[in-house]
Motif scaffolding. Structure first.
Motif, PDB file in Angstrom:
ATOM      1  N   ILE A  52       0.837  -1.208   0.000  1.00 54.69           N
ATOM      2  CA  ILE A  52       0.000   0.000   0.000  1.00 54.69           C
ATOM      3  C   ILE A  52       0.866   1.249   0.000  1.00 54.69           C
ATOM      4  N   MET A  53       1.749   1.371   0.990  1.00 51.92           N
ATOM      5  CA  MET A  53       2.493   2.611   1.177  1.00 51.92           C
ATOM      6  C   MET A  53       3.798   2.563   0.391  1.00 51.92           C
ATOM      7  N   MET A  54       3.817   3.280  -0.737  1.00 50.64           N
ATOM      8  CA  MET A  54       4.981   3.316  -1.614  1.00 50.64           C
ATOM      9  C   MET A  54       5.212   4.735  -2.106  1.00 50.64           C
ATOM     10  N   PRO A  55       6.459   5.065  -2.497  1.00 52.02           N
ATOM     11  CA  PRO A  55       6.724   6.404  -3.014  1.00 52.02           C
ATOM     12  C   PRO A  55       6.070   6.648  -4.368  1.00 52.02           C
ATOM     13  N   GLN A  56       5.842   7.924  -4.670  1.00 50.70           N
ATOM     14  CA  GLN A  56       5.314   8.431  -5.935  1.00 50.70           C
ATOM     15  C   GLN A  56       3.831   8.109  -6.162  1.00 50.70           C
ATOM     16  N   MET A  57       3.392   6.879  -5.858  1.00 52.10           N
ATOM     17  CA  MET A  57       1.974   6.540  -5.976  1.00 52.10           C
ATOM     18  C   MET A  57       1.710   5.348  -5.058  1.00 52.10           C
ATOM     19  N   ASP A  58       0.711   5.463  -4.152  1.00 46.55           N
ATOM     20  CA  ASP A  58       0.459   4.353  -3.238  1.00 46.55           C
ATOM     21  C   ASP A  58      -0.276   3.208  -3.938  1.00 46.55           C
ATOM     22  N   GLY A  59      -0.287   2.054  -3.288  1.00 42.58           N
ATOM     23  CA  GLY A  59      -0.836   0.848  -3.893  1.00 42.58           C
ATOM     24  C   GLY A  59      -2.302   0.940  -4.259  1.00 42.58           C
ATOM     25  N   LEU A  60      -3.089   1.561  -3.401  1.00 39.46           N
ATOM     26  CA  LEU A  60      -4.520   1.659  -3.677  1.00 39.46           C
ATOM     27  C   LEU A  60      -4.786   2.534  -4.903  1.00 39.46           C
ATOM     28  N   THR A  61      -3.962   3.574  -5.083  1.00 39.60           N
ATOM     29  CA  THR A  61      -4.104   4.411  -6.273  1.00 39.60           C
ATOM     30  C   THR A  61      -3.724   3.635  -7.533  1.00 39.60           C
ATOM     31  N   VAL A  62      -2.678   2.794  -7.423  1.00 36.40           N
ATOM     32  CA  VAL A  62      -2.278   1.955  -8.558  1.00 36.40           C
ATOM     33  C   VAL A  62      -3.448   1.058  -8.974  1.00 36.40           C
ATOM     34  N   ILE A  63      -4.081   0.430  -7.988  1.00 35.48           N
ATOM     35  CA  ILE A  63      -5.211  -0.459  -8.270  1.00 35.48           C
ATOM     36  C   ILE A  63      -6.351   0.324  -8.927  1.00 35.48           C
TER      37      ILE A  63
ATOM     38  N   VAL B 126       9.917  18.515   3.717  1.00 34.27           N
ATOM     39  CA  VAL B 126      10.437  17.268   4.289  1.00 34.27           C
ATOM     40  C   VAL B 126      10.468  16.176   3.221  1.00 34.27           C
ATOM     41  N   ALA B 127       9.398  16.076   2.444  1.00 37.96           N
ATOM     42  CA  ALA B 127       9.317  15.048   1.403  1.00 37.96           C
ATOM     43  C   ALA B 127      10.418  15.237   0.364  1.00 37.96           C
ATOM     44  N   GLU B 128      10.665  16.484  -0.032  1.00 30.55           N
ATOM     45  CA  GLU B 128      11.718  16.752  -1.020  1.00 30.55           C
ATOM     46  C   GLU B 128      13.090  16.415  -0.455  1.00 30.55           C
ATOM     47  N   HIS B 129      13.260  16.635   0.840  1.00 38.89           N
ATOM     48  CA  HIS B 129      14.552  16.338   1.478  1.00 38.89           C
ATOM     49  C   HIS B 129      14.875  14.847   1.439  1.00 38.89           C
ATOM     50  N   VAL B 130      13.854  13.993   1.592  1.00 42.47           N
ATOM     51  CA  VAL B 130      14.088  12.540   1.598  1.00 42.47           C
ATOM     52  C   VAL B 130      13.774  11.896   0.252  1.00 42.47           C
ATOM     53  N   HIS B 131      13.448  12.730  -0.758  1.00 41.33           N
ATOM     54  CA  HIS B 131      13.248  12.269  -2.138  1.00 41.33           C
ATOM     55  C   HIS B 131      12.038  11.350  -2.313  1.00 41.33           C
ATOM     56  N   PHE B 132      10.947  11.598  -1.571  1.00 34.95           N
ATOM     57  CA  PHE B 132       9.733  10.823  -1.743  1.00 34.95           C
ATOM     58  C   PHE B 132       8.558  11.772  -1.948  1.00 34.95           C
ATOM     59  N   SER B 133       7.414  11.201  -2.342  1.00 36.56           N
ATOM     60  CA  SER B 133       6.222  12.031  -2.505  1.00 36.56           C
ATOM     61  C   SER B 133       5.717  12.482  -1.134  1.00 36.56           C
ATOM     62  N   VAL B 134       4.931  13.551  -1.111  1.00 31.09           N
ATOM     63  CA  VAL B 134       4.391  14.075   0.151  1.00 31.09           C
ATOM     64  C   VAL B 134       3.495  13.027   0.813  1.00 31.09           C
TER      65      VAL B 134
ATOM     66  N   THR C  52       5.612  10.207   2.278  1.00 34.88           N
ATOM     67  CA  THR C  52       6.390  10.697   3.420  1.00 34.88           C
ATOM     68  C   THR C  52       5.506  10.823   4.657  1.00 34.88           C
ATOM     69  N   CYS C  53       4.319  11.405   4.496  1.00 36.84           N
ATOM     70  CA  CYS C  53       3.404  11.589   5.635  1.00 36.84           C
ATOM     71  C   CYS C  53       2.948  10.242   6.199  1.00 36.84           C
ATOM     72  N   LYS C  54       2.611   9.302   5.311  1.00 43.72           N
ATOM     73  CA  LYS C  54       2.149   7.985   5.774  1.00 43.72           C
ATOM     74  C   LYS C  54       3.276   7.222   6.462  1.00 43.72           C
ATOM     75  N   TYR C  55       4.472   7.314   5.906  1.00 43.36           N
ATOM     76  CA  TYR C  55       5.621   6.614   6.493  1.00 43.36           C
ATOM     77  C   TYR C  55       5.925   7.168   7.882  1.00 43.36           C
ATOM     78  N   PHE C  56       5.930   8.506   8.003  1.00 41.41           N
ATOM     79  CA  PHE C  56       6.215   9.149   9.295  1.00 41.41           C
ATOM     80  C   PHE C  56       5.174   8.752  10.334  1.00 41.41           C
ATOM     81  N   LYS C  57       3.900   8.739   9.923  1.00 37.82           N
ATOM     82  CA  LYS C  57       2.827   8.375  10.853  1.00 37.82           C
ATOM     83  C   LYS C  57       2.974   6.916  11.291  1.00 37.82           C
ATOM     84  N   LYS C  58       3.351   6.037  10.355  1.00 37.74           N
ATOM     85  CA  LYS C  58       3.501   4.621  10.678  1.00 37.74           C
ATOM     86  C   LYS C  58       4.627   4.404  11.680  1.00 37.74           C
ATOM     87  N   LYS C  59       5.723   5.141  11.534  1.00 40.01           N
ATOM     88  CA  LYS C  59       6.895   4.931  12.380  1.00 40.01           C
ATOM     89  C   LYS C  59       6.813   5.662  13.716  1.00 40.01           C
TER      90      LYS C  59
END
Length: 515
Positions: A56-67, A428-436, A439-446
């Motif tokens: 589900i949680m991936m850079p540039q486009m999440d899994g649910l959006t891909v589906i 923050v997202a640009e600093h770590v080279h991921f989509s906003v 980045t937000c979902k990853y930070f919340k998960k961790k």
């Protein structure tokens, strides 16, 4: 055979999915992999797989959006979600999108994966007959592997100084598919000391590197001198930095090792790969000795930026033992180290002006003065641990904590370094080279904390100092990047439960009463 596509941003998950199940023995073929949502959608269009295993949680486009996007385009294949996220909102949306199954990575095993896949395969077989002839695809895979082998051997000849003619190098690079419209970068890395098999680790990290380079021209391999070498094309150095960052993160997260990486741009007229390789090796050797010296100098206190109470207390126990048993450290030197440990934590967690810390010192003007008052070293040790524990309690109350995850640490350190300015989740997202979104979902998960909340809470906490110094609301709003004084007031009240004026009055009342 049923065609299977794996989409997951973690290279080792993809590697594991490939290796833990004998796919072809059970009638399946892995036709491709992708490391982010955008690549995944492209692979779905290219391979038209029967079954997709997707995170589900991936850079540039999440899994649910891909589906969702693939369904809009008419893709009728089956999806199985493999995710660390169990929130009901994701599950509900997955069901609406027609996902066949939803499996948590934390509880899954190979047999469960295979059973889940077979359930989806049974549905696929009912709907259509699967073609069996994969000869053409296998031929493509074989040619691709052969090209990779030849390319790596050619690069080894360059690194050894056997092939040096720029014209020959440039011509050969184009034969291997290099696009002259892009820049070329060389990444050279080595592994810091470890008890594990060095060469085996290099091969594992080379596999990770190959996965990260899947959509780019280039290769990653362990060379004849036991360095990990990546040659890649990119539009800018930022892309090379992203690959280096993700290599380091993978090494730390999955193998508990640290990679040292040097990035060098390649002159496309000279094709100076060999000289840049030698320069990178020198830098790596220098960083090795530099790190070693720093480690020896800071042996008594852990050197991690956010040292935990456990690490510091263990270091202090060692100093105490050295003092009492071998007398290798004098009592005066030990007191300085103990005072330094407390000052270190106060500095890192910005507690220098906290009234609660001043109370712990019982009237002393400084930490060293407080410890020098004590008669026995046993009392010094006991009081130091007590004050340290209080420091960590205060730090935790203010949202500080030590994150073992390198990506989260990078975000936190960046936020703290830029807090006294206008900083957003996009920065923050640009600093770590991921989509906003990622980045937000990853930070919340961790961290179990919303990224925006974390940034604003830190700004409000730091602004306490300016409030107590008597600065105006307008000045403080400007210092911390709020759009206006009114915006600062609104955010302050949200997180502190009172106005800035009430906060100042309460603080002054507490000080007068001696609490």
């Amino acid at each position: 055979m049923i065609k299977v596509l794996i989409i997951d941003d973690e290279p080792l998950v993809r590697m594991g999915m490939n290796s833990i199940i004998a796919w072809e023995e059970h009638g399946y073929k892995i036709v491709g992999e992708a490391g982010n949502g955008v690549q995944g959608l492209e692979k779905i269009r290219e391979y038209r797989p029967d079954l997709v295993l997707i995170d589900i949680m991936m850079p540039q486009m999440d899994g649910l959006t891909v589906i969702e996007e693939s369904r809009k385009e008419g893709f009728a294949g089956k999806f199985i979600i493999l995710s660390c996220v169990s929130e009901i909102e994701y599950l509900q949306k997955a069901i609406r999108l027609g996902v066949s199954s939803y499996v948590l990575k934390s509880s899954v095993n190979p047999q469960e994966i295979l059973e889940t896949v077979e359930e989806a395969a049974a549905e696929i077989k009912k709907e259509k007959r699967v073609p069996m002839d994969l000869t053409e695809d296998l031929g493509k895979d074989f040619r691709k592997n052969s090209d990779h082998f030849a390319f790596r051997e050619f690069l080894n000849l360059i690194l050894k100084g056997i092939v040096t003619e720029p014209g020959e190098l440039g011509e050969k690079m184009q034969v291997f598919g290099y696009d002259r419209n892009k820049k070329a970068y060389l990444l050279v890395s080595s592994i810091q000391e470890t008890g594990m098999d060095y060469r085996k680790l290099l091969y594992k990290m080379a596999s990770v590197g190959e996965s990260l380079l899947e959509e780019r021209w280039g290769t990653c391999f362990a060379n004849f001198e036991d360095y990990l070498v990546i040659l890649m094309s990119a539009v800018s150095g930022k892309e090379a930095e992203e690959i280096a960052f993700r290599m380091k993160a993978s090494a730390s997260q999955y193998f508990d090792i640290k990679l040292r990486i040097q990035i060098r741009g390649i002159d496309l007229q000279e094709w100076n790969i060999a000289s840049q390789y030698e320069d990178a090796k020198e830098e790596l050797a220098g960083s090795f000795f530099e790190n070693k010296e720093k480690k020896e100098d800071a042996e008594l206190i852990p050197s991690t930026e956010f040292a935990s109470y456990k690490k510091l207390s263990a270091a202090l126990e060692m100093i105490k033992s050295m003092l009492l048993q071998s007398r290798a450290v004098t009592e005066s030197e030990a007191k300085k180290v103990y005072a330094g440990a407390i000052e270190y934590v106060i500095l890192i967690y910005e507690l220098a002006w906290e009234e609660d810390i001043k109370k712990e010192l019982k009237g002393a003007a400084s930490i060293p003065e407080y410890l020098m008052r004590m008669d026995s070293f046993e009392q010094v040790h006991k009081e130091t641990l007590r004050v340290l524990r209080k420091c960590y309690e205060l730090a935790e109350q203010k949202g500080y904590r030590e994150y073992e995850d390198e990506l989260t640490d990078t975000m936190v350190k960046y936020i703290h370094s830029r807090c006294n300015s206008k900083i957003s989740t996009k920065d923050v997202a640009e600093h770590v080279h991921f989509s906003v979104d990622y980045t937000c979902k990853y930070f919340k998960k961790k961290t179990q904390t919303n990224l925006t909340d974390y940034i604003l809470k830190l700004k409000i906490y730091r602004s306490h100092k300016e409030l107590l110094e008597g600065k105006s609301i307008a000045e403080i709003a400007d210092i911390y990047g709020f759009s206006s004084g009114g915006h600062y007031l609104k955010v302050f009240k949200k997180y502190e439960g009172m106005t800035p004026g009430a906060f100042v009055r309460n603080s002054r009342t507490d000080n007068k009463s001696g609490i």
